[in-house]
Structure formats: structure tokens, C-alpha cells
Design a protein around this motif. Structure first.
Motif, PDB file in Angstrom:
ATOM      1  N   ARG A  10       0.814  -1.227   0.000  1.00  0.00           N
ATOM      2  CA  ARG A  10       0.000   0.000   0.000  1.00  0.00           C
ATOM      3  C   ARG A  10       0.844   1.272   0.000  1.00  0.00           C
ATOM      4  O   ARG A  10       0.534   2.240  -0.673  1.00  0.00           O
ATOM      5  CB  ARG A  10      -0.886   0.028   1.253  1.00  0.00           C
ATOM      6  CG  ARG A  10      -2.257  -0.499   1.056  1.00  0.00           C
ATOM      7  CD  ARG A  10      -3.084  -0.287   2.318  1.00  0.00           C
ATOM      8  NE  ARG A  10      -3.925  -1.446   2.495  1.00  0.00           N
ATOM      9  CZ  ARG A  10      -3.993  -2.197   3.589  1.00  0.00           C
ATOM     10  NH1 ARG A  10      -3.281  -1.871   4.658  1.00  0.00           N
ATOM     11  NH2 ARG A  10      -4.752  -3.239   3.630  1.00  0.00           N
ATOM     12  N   LEU A  11       1.921   1.246   0.780  1.00  0.00           N
ATOM     13  CA  LEU A  11       2.732   2.458   0.901  1.00  0.00           C
ATOM     14  C   LEU A  11       3.846   2.546  -0.148  1.00  0.00           C
ATOM     15  O   LEU A  11       4.729   3.385  -0.057  1.00  0.00           O
ATOM     16  CB  LEU A  11       3.340   2.547   2.308  1.00  0.00           C
ATOM     17  CG  LEU A  11       2.341   2.702   3.457  1.00  0.00           C
ATOM     18  CD1 LEU A  11       3.059   2.773   4.801  1.00  0.00           C
ATOM     19  CD2 LEU A  11       1.498   3.967   3.268  1.00  0.00           C
ATOM     20  N   GLN A  13       3.012   2.561  -3.530  1.00  0.00           N
ATOM     21  CA  GLN A  13       2.304   2.694  -4.804  1.00  0.00           C
ATOM     22  C   GLN A  13       2.855   3.729  -5.759  1.00  0.00           C
ATOM     23  O   GLN A  13       2.825   3.542  -6.955  1.00  0.00           O
ATOM     24  CB  GLN A  13       0.835   3.031  -4.538  1.00  0.00           C
ATOM     25  CG  GLN A  13       0.075   1.866  -3.980  1.00  0.00           C
ATOM     26  CD  GLN A  13      -1.347   2.259  -3.692  1.00  0.00           C
ATOM     27  OE1 GLN A  13      -2.152   2.423  -4.596  1.00  0.00           O
ATOM     28  NE2 GLN A  13      -1.659   2.449  -2.423  1.00  0.00           N
ATOM     29  N   THR A  16       5.503   9.679  -4.580  1.00  0.00           N
ATOM     30  CA  THR A  16       5.189  10.648  -3.528  1.00  0.00           C
ATOM     31  C   THR A  16       5.026   9.936  -2.184  1.00  0.00           C
ATOM     32  O   THR A  16       5.584  10.349  -1.168  1.00  0.00           O
ATOM     33  CB  THR A  16       3.888  11.416  -3.876  1.00  0.00           C
ATOM     34  OG1 THR A  16       3.974  11.824  -5.226  1.00  0.00           O
ATOM     35  CG2 THR A  16       3.697  12.602  -2.964  1.00  0.00           C
ATOM     36  N   LEU A  17       4.295   8.849  -2.221  1.00  0.00           N
ATOM     37  CA  LEU A  17       4.075   8.070  -1.012  1.00  0.00           C
ATOM     38  C   LEU A  17       5.392   7.455  -0.513  1.00  0.00           C
ATOM     39  O   LEU A  17       5.706   7.486   0.682  1.00  0.00           O
ATOM     40  CB  LEU A  17       3.058   6.974  -1.356  1.00  0.00           C
ATOM     41  CG  LEU A  17       2.192   6.363  -0.271  1.00  0.00           C
ATOM     42  CD1 LEU A  17       1.595   7.427   0.635  1.00  0.00           C
ATOM     43  CD2 LEU A  17       1.065   5.564  -0.935  1.00  0.00           C
ATOM     44  N   ARG A  18       6.169   6.949  -1.447  1.00  0.00           N
ATOM     45  CA  ARG A  18       7.460   6.351  -1.061  1.00  0.00           C
ATOM     46  C   ARG A  18       8.370   7.395  -0.425  1.00  0.00           C
ATOM     47  O   ARG A  18       9.067   7.134   0.549  1.00  0.00           O
ATOM     48  CB  ARG A  18       8.145   5.732  -2.292  1.00  0.00           C
ATOM     49  CG  ARG A  18       7.471   4.470  -2.785  1.00  0.00           C
ATOM     50  CD  ARG A  18       8.338   3.722  -3.793  1.00  0.00           C
ATOM     51  NE  ARG A  18       8.518   4.414  -5.060  1.00  0.00           N
ATOM     52  CZ  ARG A  18       7.718   4.282  -6.123  1.00  0.00           C
ATOM     53  NH1 ARG A  18       6.677   3.480  -6.080  1.00  0.00           N
ATOM     54  NH2 ARG A  18       7.968   4.948  -7.239  1.00  0.00           N
ATOM     55  N   MET A  20       7.366   9.920   1.298  1.00  0.00           N
ATOM     56  CA  MET A  20       6.859  10.256   2.633  1.00  0.00           C
ATOM     57  C   MET A  20       7.298   9.269   3.706  1.00  0.00           C
ATOM     58  O   MET A  20       7.465   9.630   4.857  1.00  0.00           O
ATOM     59  CB  MET A  20       5.324  10.307   2.616  1.00  0.00           C
ATOM     60  CG  MET A  20       4.787  11.496   1.855  1.00  0.00           C
ATOM     61  SD  MET A  20       3.009  11.351   1.596  1.00  0.00           S
ATOM     62  CE  MET A  20       2.384  11.580   3.253  1.00  0.00           C
TER      63      MET A  20
END
Ligand code: PBG
Length: 323
Positions: A10-11, A13, A16-18, A20
Motif C-alpha cells: 500500500r505504501l 504505490q 510521492t508516497l514512497r 513520505m
């Protein structure tokens, strides 16, 4: 709670998420750039086994330091190649020696750059060993007095920090005492605390012309098999006054970076040595790996293992890629 409630992907994907949740970051602030200085003028000789690294005369070195500082790299560490070598490495303690001249020139021309000096005799002795030779062996206690003189001469020339790399017993304490006696109690010591007798130093010995002319360094540098002993080395250096402790080489000794950081909770430096650099460069040239990506992965792993600082020949490239 496990799958399917937990989904680790999920984290991951998107970028940007990676970004964070990324735990470790490389920054130019972490880097120390090693530089080789030699006599002469206008000299910038590439070191064949370390492409992109040069032996430079003082004038060229000052220009190089200006570009290093402008890239946001906070520090350099200097290695000297003297005009003449002799049995006792006398140019190494000369106030007009090559490193002493280089330090003076950098400090008076380049702003906001920490100048660290490597304190060791192997570059200055005709036999290529790291100290005073007695019966074909390096005499520990006679070498201590030489190291005190060398460290003091670097600091008197303006060095901001000294880094003893010889692995004599008691050298951190001896250097601390010599500096304190002259009022230099605020000059930090970065100790090559856990330094191994490693085959990864091969290209450096060409760069610094410091290969031992007989025997090897196994009677003073550590056995690559030993981890507990590295902790004892660090403990002694901390007791003697080391401010930063180093593990060298880095890649094959990540377990020790981790153990030392966990145990001592003090600034830990990792030396990404010449052989680690040259292997990446050679494989990149052959088209076998993406050199920049491999390099970033190696250095990031050193940070993840616990290194606060990394001495690396890649410093300028990293600063360019991460800024
Ligand atoms: C000794 C010294 C060495 C290195 C740094 N300081 C060589 C040695 O111990 O033989 C090696 C650095 C490298 O391989 O990049 N003055």
C-alpha cells in the motif's frame, strides 16, 4: 493481524508516497571528500585506478575545494604525497610540508569548508610503513611521538580536525595530550578506530604512493575476521578522547557500523574506500551496472547501518545528484 488486512505494498504505490515513508536520506551534509595533494604548480594528474580523482598541486587543490564547498559538501580530508620520502617520514612533520602548505592555502582562500587531515606516516616513509621501524617492525611507542608532532604541525597550519589512521595503540590519547598542551583543546579527533588490514585499499596505495616496501600491515591493522575486537578498539579510542569514530572499509563491515552506533551512540563515520569506488567505476565502464544507482544504494545502506558521516570519492557526484 496479517494479510489481507496488512498489505505492505500500500505504501509503495507511487513516488510521492514512497518519499513520505522513506526512513533514510543521503545529503551532502553527510559527506567528507578525500583529496590528494602533491608538490608543483598547475598539476592535476588523474589517478588511473580511480577515474575522476586526481593528485593535485596546491593551486589546483584550492580551486577544487572551492567547487567542493559550492556543492554544499562540508569537509575534505587531505592526503599528502611529499617531494622526498625518507626512513622517518620527516616531510610529514615539516611546517613547510605539502599537507601543511595545502591546509594554509585552503583555509585562507575557501570559506566554510572543514579541513581534516589524515595523520599517518605511510605516505612519507621510504619503506611505506606507518611509523618508526625497529627490527623490521613498526615500533608503537616511538611512533606515538611522531604522530603527536604530525598532528600538531597540521593544526598549527590551520587544520580544523585531525584523523589518525595508523592503528598504533594509544595514539588518540597521545595526540589529544599534544594538542591540549598547546591550547588546541577544541580541535576534534576523528579516529580511524576500527581499521582493517584490507585488500580494498589497493587503488589508494597507487594514489598516495604508499604501498609497504616489505611485509604488510597486519601487525597493526585489524584482522577482517574480528568484530568484538573492533568494539574494544572503539571503546579505547573513546576513552582516549576520540570525538568521531570511523569504520574502514565500509561495505564489508556494515555489521560493525551498526554495532558501534548501537553501543556507543556517538558520531560514526564510514570510509567508502578506494577499492569500493574503483569496483563500481570499472563495472560501470564495462556496461554491467548503472554506476550512479549502485553508488547511491551503497552509500544509503551505510547510513541505514548507522553511519552519520561517509568519507567517499563519490562525494561530488552525490552532491550533484541529491541537490
Ligand atoms: C593510511 C590510509 C590508507 C587509507 C586511508 N589512510 C591506506 C592504508 O592503510 O594502507 C586507505 C583509503 C582508501 O583505500 O580509500 N594513511
Amino acid at each position: 493481524m496479517a494479510f489481507p488486512v496488512q498489505r505492505m505494498r500500500r505504501l509503495r504505490q507511487n513516488d510521492t508516497l514512497r518519499r513520505m515513508v522513506r526512513e533514510t536520506k543521503l545529503s551532502p551534509d553527510d559527506l567528507i571528500y578525500p583529496l590528494f595533494v602533491r608538490p608543483g604548480k598547475g598539476i592535476r594528474n588523474e589517478i588511473s585506478s580511480m577515474p575522476g580523482n586526481y593528485q593535485m598541486s596546491v593551486d589546483e587543490l584550492v580551486k577544487e575545494c572551492e567547487s567542493v564547498a559550492s556543492l554544499g559538501i562540508p569537509a575534505v580530508i587531505l592526503f599528502g604525497i611529499p617531494e622526498h620520502k625518507d626512513e622517518h617520514g620527516s616531510e610529514g612533520v615539516d611546517s613547510e610540508g605539502i599537507v601543511q602548505q595545502a591546509v594554509q592555502a585552503i583555509k585562507s582562500n575557501v570559506k566554510d569548508l572543514m579541513v581534516i587531515t589524515d595523520v599517518c606516516f605511510c605516505e612519507y616513509t621510504s619503506h611505506g610503513h606507518c611509523g618508526w621501524i625497529e627490527n623490521q617492525e613498526v615500533d608503537n611507542d616511538k611512533t606515538l611521538a611522531m604522530l603527536q608532532q604530525m598532528a600538531l604541525s597540521h593544526v598549527q597550519a590551520g587544520a580544523d580536525m585531525v584523523a589518525p589512521s595508523d592503528m598504533m595503540d594509544g595514539r588518540v590519547g597521545a595526540i589529544r595530550q599534544a594538542l591540549d598542551e598547546k591550547g588546541y583543546h577544541n580541535i576534534p579527533i576523528m579516529s580511524y578506530a576500527a581499521k582493517f588490514a584490507s585488500a580494498f585499499y589497493g587503488p589508494f596505495r597507487e594514489a598516495a604512493d604508499s604501498a609497504p616496501q616489505f611485509g604488510d600491515r597486519r601487525a597493526y591493522q585489524m584482522d577482517p575476521a574480528n568484530g568484538d575486537e573492533a568494539l574494544r578498539e572503539v571503546e579505547l579510542d573513546v576513552q582516549e578522547g576520540a570525538d568521531i569514530v570511523m569504520v574502514k572499509p565500509a561495505l564489508s563491515y556494515m555489521d560493525l557500523i551498526w554495532r558501534i552506533k548501537e553501543r556507543f551512540a556517538m558520531p560514526v563515520a564510514a570510509y567508502n574506500v578506494s577499492g569500493e569506488y574503483s569496483m563500481v567505476k570499472a563495472a560501470e565502464k564495462a556496461g554491467w551496472i548503472d554506476g550512479d544507482r549502485v553508488m547511491l544504494e551503497m552509500l544509503l545502506s551505510m547510513k541505514r547501518a548507522g553511519a552519520d558521516l561517509i568519507l567517499t570519492y563519490f562525494a561530488k557526484t552525490v552532491a550533484e545528484l541529491t541537490s
